[in-house]
Design a protein around this motif. Structure first.
Motif, short mmCIF file in Angstrom:
data_model
loop_
_atom_site.label_atom_id
_atom_site.label_comp_id
_atom_site.label_asym_id
_atom_site.label_seq_id
_atom_site.Cartn_x
_atom_site.Cartn_y
_atom_site.Cartn_z
N ASN A 29 0.70 -1.29 0.10
CA ASN A 29 0.21 0.30 -0.03
C ASN A 29 0.98 1.13 -0.09
O ASN A 29 1.77 1.45 1.10
CB ASN A 29 -0.99 -0.09 1.31
CG ASN A 29 -1.88 1.22 1.30
OD1 ASN A 29 -1.90 2.03 0.44
ND2 ASN A 29 -2.65 1.26 2.33
N LEU A 30 0.76 1.97 -0.99
CA LEU A 30 1.72 3.34 -1.18
C LEU A 30 1.01 4.43 -0.24
O LEU A 30 1.83 5.18 0.04
CB LEU A 30 1.61 3.76 -2.67
CG LEU A 30 2.28 3.00 -3.40
CD1 LEU A 30 2.36 3.13 -5.17
CD2 LEU A 30 3.54 2.38 -3.19
N ASN A 31 -0.11 4.25 0.26
CA ASN A 31 -0.63 5.28 1.32
C ASN A 31 -0.45 4.61 2.70
O ASN A 31 -0.10 3.46 2.83
CB ASN A 31 -2.18 5.49 1.05
CG ASN A 31 -2.27 6.33 -0.29
OD1 ASN A 31 -1.53 7.10 -0.71
ND2 ASN A 31 -3.60 6.14 -0.68
N ILE A 58 7.74 3.69 -5.07
CA ILE A 58 8.00 3.13 -3.81
C ILE A 58 8.91 4.31 -3.28
O ILE A 58 8.61 4.87 -2.10
CB ILE A 58 8.63 1.72 -3.65
CG1 ILE A 58 7.40 0.82 -3.90
CG2 ILE A 58 9.22 1.55 -2.25
CD1 ILE A 58 7.89 -0.56 -4.03
N GLY A 59 10.02 4.63 -3.75
CA GLY A 59 10.87 5.34 -3.14
C GLY A 59 11.93 4.89 -2.17
O GLY A 59 11.44 4.07 -1.47
N TYR A 66 8.28 1.90 5.52
CA TYR A 66 7.03 1.36 5.38
C TYR A 66 6.74 0.16 6.56
O TYR A 66 7.87 -0.06 7.13
CB TYR A 66 7.28 0.22 4.16
CG TYR A 66 7.13 1.19 2.80
CD1 TYR A 66 5.78 1.35 2.31
CD2 TYR A 66 8.11 1.63 2.21
CE1 TYR A 66 5.50 2.13 0.99
CE2 TYR A 66 7.91 2.56 1.19
CZ TYR A 66 6.81 2.59 0.23
OH TYR A 66 6.45 3.34 -0.76
N LEU A 67 5.63 0.06 6.83
CA LEU A 67 5.26 -0.76 8.16
C LEU A 67 5.10 -2.23 7.55
O LEU A 67 4.03 -2.02 6.75
CB LEU A 67 4.23 -0.12 8.85
CG LEU A 67 3.61 -0.90 10.20
CD1 LEU A 67 4.70 -1.03 11.17
CD2 LEU A 67 2.41 -0.21 10.60
N ILE A 68 5.54 -3.26 8.00
CA ILE A 68 5.03 -4.52 7.34
C ILE A 68 4.58 -5.21 8.57
O ILE A 68 5.04 -5.27 9.64
CB ILE A 68 6.46 -5.15 6.94
CG1 ILE A 68 6.11 -6.55 6.48
CG2 ILE A 68 7.45 -5.37 8.02
CD1 ILE A 68 7.29 -7.28 5.54
N GLU A 69 3.32 -5.91 8.29
CA GLU A 69 2.61 -6.66 9.24
C GLU A 69 2.12 -7.78 8.76
O GLU A 69 1.67 -8.36 7.51
CB GLU A 69 1.04 -5.89 9.59
CG GLU A 69 1.39 -4.41 10.37
CD GLU A 69 0.20 -3.84 10.21
OE1 GLU A 69 -0.05 -3.38 11.61
OE2 GLU A 69 -0.65 -3.52 9.22
N SER A 109 2.27 -1.24 4.38
CA SER A 109 1.98 0.12 4.05
C SER A 109 2.84 1.08 4.38
O SER A 109 3.87 1.20 5.31
CB SER A 109 0.63 0.29 4.96
OG SER A 109 0.70 0.10 6.36
N ARG A 110 2.67 2.14 3.71
CA ARG A 110 3.72 3.50 4.06
C ARG A 110 3.52 4.24 5.35
O ARG A 110 2.21 4.15 5.77
CB ARG A 110 3.66 4.34 2.67
CG ARG A 110 4.59 5.35 2.87
CD ARG A 110 4.51 6.26 1.39
NE ARG A 110 5.44 7.45 1.70
CZ ARG A 110 5.36 8.27 0.82
NH1 ARG A 110 4.44 8.51 -0.09
NH2 ARG A 110 6.06 9.55 0.82
#
Length: 163
Positions: free
Chosen positions: A96-98, A121-122, A127-130, A145-146
């Protein structure tokens, strides 16, 4: 005369061995006592979580843009080796880029070039990974998600949040 000197040597050796044994016993008792005191102090300073002295653990799994690109190429992109390989078949990864609370802007295109992917992505973004859940057929669902806000619900910075 000879017997008394041999007896004195035996007594001296046994006294020397006894002194070494008592010294090592006191040293070991002292070190175990210090270790148990430190364990007691640490157990009352933390909130029932695992603790290793001198290590810091992030509460949120924060990854950078380079690692997100790795997830894209390992689990999302369909390439010429995908048909013959089972790599990534046990994972469903969504990027998710948002931010987490915002309207999802998922990367659904599986044929992005490297340049297009970097632009989306940049490298410097966080980013948060879950790991969310496991499907009925055994596939793990991973959401990335970012991080759009540097603060969490308690007002702490997410990147530096330590247990």
């Amino acid at each position: 005369m000879e017997e008394s000197t041999f007896d004195a040597i035996y007594i001296g050796i046994y006294v020397f061995i006894f002194v070494i044994a008592v010294t090592s016993t006191i040293f070991l008792y002292n070190s175990i006592s210090n270790y148990s005191d430190m364990a007691y102090e640490f157990s009352h300073k933390t909130d029932n979580s695992a603790l290793i002295v001198g290590s810091e653990v992030q509460r949120n799994n924060i990854i950078n843009g380079e690692e997100v690109i790795n997830y894209y190429y390992n689990y999302i992109k369909k390439d010429k080796y995908d048909a013959s390989s089972d790599a990534g078949s046990n994972y469903i990864v969504s990027i998710n880029l948002n931010g987490k609370g915002q309207t999802p802007n998922l990367i659904t295109d599986t044929n992005l070039t490297y340049k297009e992917l970097i632009q989306k992505i940049g490298f410097t973004n966080k980013y948060l990974i879950e790991y969310t859940k496991q499907t009925s057929d055994g596939k793990a669902m991973i959401n990335i998600s970012r991080v759009t806000s540097a603060l969490n619900e308690n007002g702490e910075t997410i990147e530096e949040e330590i247990w």
